[in-house]
Each structure stands twice: as C-alpha cells, then as structure tokens.
Design a protein around this motif. Structure first.
Motif, PDB file in Angstrom:
ATOM      1  N   TYR A  34       2.652  52.188  86.174  1.00 22.44           N
ATOM      2  CA  TYR A  34       2.763  50.862  85.566  1.00 22.44           C
ATOM      3  C   TYR A  34       2.033  49.813  86.401  1.00 22.44           C
ATOM      4  N   ALA A  35       2.229  49.872  87.708  1.00 29.25           N
ATOM      5  CA  ALA A  35       1.567  48.919  88.596  1.00 29.25           C
ATOM      6  C   ALA A  35       0.050  49.098  88.544  1.00 29.25           C
ATOM      7  N   ALA A  36      -0.398  50.349  88.450  1.00 29.86           N
ATOM      8  CA  ALA A  36      -1.835  50.616  88.387  1.00 29.86           C
ATOM      9  C   ALA A  36      -2.448  49.995  87.135  1.00 29.86           C
ATOM     10  N   LEU A  37      -1.791  50.171  86.003  1.00 36.65           N
ATOM     11  CA  LEU A  37      -2.309  49.620  84.753  1.00 36.65           C
ATOM     12  C   LEU A  37      -2.322  48.096  84.786  1.00 36.65           C
ATOM     13  N   GLU A  38      -1.307  47.516  85.421  1.00 32.45           N
ATOM     14  CA  GLU A  38      -1.258  46.057  85.530  1.00 32.45           C
ATOM     15  C   GLU A  38      -2.405  45.533  86.391  1.00 32.45           C
ATOM     16  N   LEU A  39      -2.642  46.207  87.530  1.00 32.53           N
ATOM     17  CA  LEU A  39      -3.729  45.785  88.413  1.00 32.53           C
ATOM     18  C   LEU A  39      -5.089  45.962  87.741  1.00 32.53           C
ATOM     19  N   LEU A  40      -5.244  47.039  87.001  1.00 28.87           N
ATOM     20  CA  LEU A  40      -6.509  47.276  86.301  1.00 28.87           C
ATOM     21  C   LEU A  40      -6.769  46.226  85.232  1.00 28.87           C
ATOM     22  N   PRO A  55       5.261  58.246  89.663  1.00 29.81           N
ATOM     23  CA  PRO A  55       6.247  57.761  88.686  1.00 29.81           C
ATOM     24  C   PRO A  55       5.579  56.937  87.587  1.00 29.81           C
ATOM     25  N   GLY A  56       6.261  56.855  86.448  1.00 30.58           N
ATOM     26  CA  GLY A  56       5.717  56.089  85.333  1.00 30.58           C
ATOM     27  C   GLY A  56       4.575  56.846  84.698  1.00 30.58           C
ATOM     28  N   PRO A  57       3.646  56.136  84.028  1.00 33.88           N
ATOM     29  CA  PRO A  57       2.470  56.824  83.509  1.00 33.88           C
ATOM     30  C   PRO A  57       1.778  57.588  84.634  1.00 33.88           C
ATOM     31  N   SER A  58       1.469  58.837  84.389  1.00 39.86           N
ATOM     32  CA  SER A  58       0.873  59.676  85.430  1.00 39.86           C
ATOM     33  C   SER A  58      -0.549  59.223  85.742  1.00 39.86           C
ATOM     34  N   GLY A  59      -1.082  59.772  86.821  1.00 40.40           N
ATOM     35  CA  GLY A  59      -2.468  59.497  87.139  1.00 40.40           C
ATOM     36  C   GLY A  59      -3.384  59.943  86.021  1.00 40.40           C
ATOM     37  N   ASP A  60      -3.017  61.022  85.345  1.00 39.35           N
ATOM     38  CA  ASP A  60      -3.805  61.502  84.212  1.00 39.35           C
ATOM     39  C   ASP A  60      -3.834  60.451  83.097  1.00 39.35           C
ATOM     40  N   GLU A  61      -2.677  59.855  82.810  1.00 35.18           N
ATOM     41  CA  GLU A  61      -2.617  58.848  81.748  1.00 35.18           C
ATOM     42  C   GLU A  61      -3.407  57.601  82.131  1.00 35.18           C
ATOM     43  N   VAL A  62      -3.310  57.203  83.388  1.00 32.66           N
ATOM     44  CA  VAL A  62      -4.083  56.045  83.855  1.00 32.66           C
ATOM     45  C   VAL A  62      -5.575  56.340  83.715  1.00 32.66           C
ATOM     46  N   ALA A  63      -5.976  57.574  84.053  1.00 36.33           N
ATOM     47  CA  ALA A  63      -7.385  57.962  83.914  1.00 36.33           C
ATOM     48  C   ALA A  63      -7.814  57.884  82.452  1.00 36.33           C
ATOM     49  N   ARG A  64      -6.972  58.366  81.550  1.00 41.04           N
ATOM     50  CA  ARG A  64      -7.305  58.315  80.119  1.00 41.04           C
ATOM     51  C   ARG A  64      -7.545  56.875  79.669  1.00 41.04           C
ATOM     52  N   GLU A  92     -11.947  67.068  82.910  1.00 48.29           N
ATOM     53  CA  GLU A  92     -11.938  66.921  81.460  1.00 48.29           C
ATOM     54  C   GLU A  92     -11.355  65.582  81.035  1.00 48.29           C
ATOM     55  N   LEU A  93     -10.464  65.034  81.864  1.00 42.13           N
ATOM     56  CA  LEU A  93      -9.880  63.725  81.574  1.00 42.13           C
ATOM     57  C   LEU A  93     -10.869  62.591  81.818  1.00 42.13           C
ATOM     58  N   GLY A  94     -11.913  62.883  82.578  1.00 39.07           N
ATOM     59  CA  GLY A  94     -12.895  61.851  82.871  1.00 39.07           C
ATOM     60  C   GLY A  94     -13.072  61.560  84.346  1.00 39.07           C
ATOM     61  N   ALA A  95     -12.422  62.350  85.214  1.00 38.79           N
ATOM     62  CA  ALA A  95     -12.573  62.128  86.649  1.00 38.79           C
ATOM     63  C   ALA A  95     -14.013  62.404  87.077  1.00 38.79           C
ATOM     64  N   ASP A  96     -14.478  61.627  88.030  1.00 42.32           N
ATOM     65  CA  ASP A  96     -15.834  61.796  88.553  1.00 42.32           C
ATOM     66  C   ASP A  96     -15.858  62.622  89.828  1.00 42.32           C
ATOM     67  N   ASP A  97     -14.724  62.688  90.502  1.00 44.64           N
ATOM     68  CA  ASP A  97     -14.648  63.471  91.733  1.00 44.64           C
ATOM     69  C   ASP A  97     -13.195  63.866  91.957  1.00 44.64           C
TER      70      ASP A  97
END
Length: 239
Positions: A34-40, A55-64, A92-97
């Motif tokens: 949640y904090a990541a999405l807010e900062l983005l 916790p919250g939306p996973s790193g995968d969801e944030v990447a999506r 496959e989710l869009g990660a570059d590295d």
C-alpha cells in the motif's frame, strides 16, 4: 537517481537506503504494498526495487500496476527464492532485473546503474553541456577537460541541472530529485549545496540563481551577469 525500495524488513531496508545514499542515490522506503503504491502515485522514480513477499499488495501486484501505468519505471525484483521458475514469473510480470537475497550492496548499485543507463536510451549516458562532462556511472565531472572533485550531493544536484540543459530547475525539484522523502522542505541544504557546487566548478560561474524560480546552468558567457556565487536566492526549500 531516485529509487523506491519496497521491503518489509526494516533493518535491511534502512541498510540499503543508507548504502545507496553513499552512492548519491536517493531512496524512499515502502514497508508494504500500500505504501509503495502511494509513493508511486505522488513521486517520479527512476527505478523500483520490489521485494515480492510483502504485506498488502505483493511486489508482484505493485509490478503489474507499474507496468499497466505505462510510466516506464524499470523494476528490479528482490526475493529469497532463486529457482528459475520464480525468476521467470518475475520477468513475465515485467521485471527488468532480478536479485536474490542475500545480496551484496555493491551488486545492487551496479544493477541500478545498469538499469538507469538502459532507461536513458534516449539520451547519452555521459552528459556534456556548457563545457561540462558528467559521467554518472563513474561519477566523474570535468570542466573544459579539468577534473572537478565533487561531494556526492553536489554531483547529484549537478546531474539534475545538466539534464535540464539550461532550463530552470526549482529548489523543490532539486530537493525531490537529489534528496529523499525525509528531507525537510524548509532546509537550506539546496542553497548550501548549490553554493558549494558553484565554487567547485570555478569561474566564470556556471550556475545562475533565477530569483523566485530556481537555478539554471549555462555557458560562462551567458551566466556572466547572472550567477552570484554567494548572494543569489531561489524560491522554495533551501532557496
């Protein structure tokens, strides 16, 4: 460079942030999705470093969501899993590295620098403007062929000014790009750093204060009557 770090282990996140600061890389920490999405949503990041299991939306969801936004922010995935299937799903989710825990800070820095160079494919990796040559990878600056020794923060500020190619950059923008979210918006850090940077670059002065607006960089000829090394003031924090 400014990066977002999505990491729910406080000690690791703080150690990475502090280590990146030593490399002139500003980093904001998000302890959960949640904090990541807010900062983005409120900040522009050059790279997002995402732990997948938070916790919250996973790193995968944030990447999506980063990919879906079309912002073009490169993504470096962090995970404790090193199986090829896990890495494949991240790409496959869009990660570059991809970087597996535990990792050496130096490797993270090198990967961030490499991603930043890739992201900047529309501009040369080494910037040249007004007699300055700024190499962000080697963190070297020369003026008319003369090496200029800068502090980490002076280098970060100069990168932003040179990237603007003569355009005016506000004190707020410098604070946002060269510091992190914990910077005091009323600090004098920007003014002090710019003043020190002017002196390091030497005469004729290259950085002008545009009263009430910010700072700009230009040739010695165009700056001759407008760049005051000590007394110029700009609007906003530090200015």
């Amino acid at each position: 460079m400014r990066v977002l770090i999505l990491e729910d282990e406080p000690l690791l996140a703080e150690a990475v942030r502090d280590g990146l600061r030593l490399e002139a890389i500003a980093a904001d920490i998000a302890p959960d999705g949640y904090a990541a999405l807010e900062l983005l949503a409120i900040n522009d990041y050059d790279i997002a470093v995402l732990d997948r299991d938070v916790p919250g939306p996973s790193g995968d969801e944030v990447a999506r969501r980063i990919v879906a936004s079309g912002a073009g922010v490169p993504i470096l995935m962090l995970t404790a899993a090193d199986r090829i299937d896990d890495k494949a799903s991240g790409f496959e989710l869009g990660a570059d590295d991809y970087l597996t825990k535990p990792f050496e800070l130096r490797e993270l820095v090198l990967r961030l620098r490499a991603l930043d160079r890739r992201r900047a494919h529309l501009r040369p990796p080494v910037r040249e403007y007004a007699g300055l040559r700024v190499d962000p990878f080697r963190r070297e600056v020369t003026r008319d062929g003369r090496y200029v020794a800068l502090t980490r923060k002076q280098f970060a500020v100069l990168e932003v000014l040179v990237a603007a190619a003569g355009g005016v950059v506000s004190a707020e923008e410098l604070l946002r790009r060269a510091w992190d979210e914990n910077a005091d918006p009323f600090t004098n850090a920007v003014r002090i750093t710019v003043s020190g940077l002017r002196k390091r670059l030497g005469e004729p002065w290259l950085i002008a204060t545009v009263p009430g607006v910010g700072y700009r960089i230009g040739s010695g000829e165009t700056m001759r009557d407008r760049a005051a090394p000590e007394t110029g003031e700009a609007a906003g924090p530090g200015g």
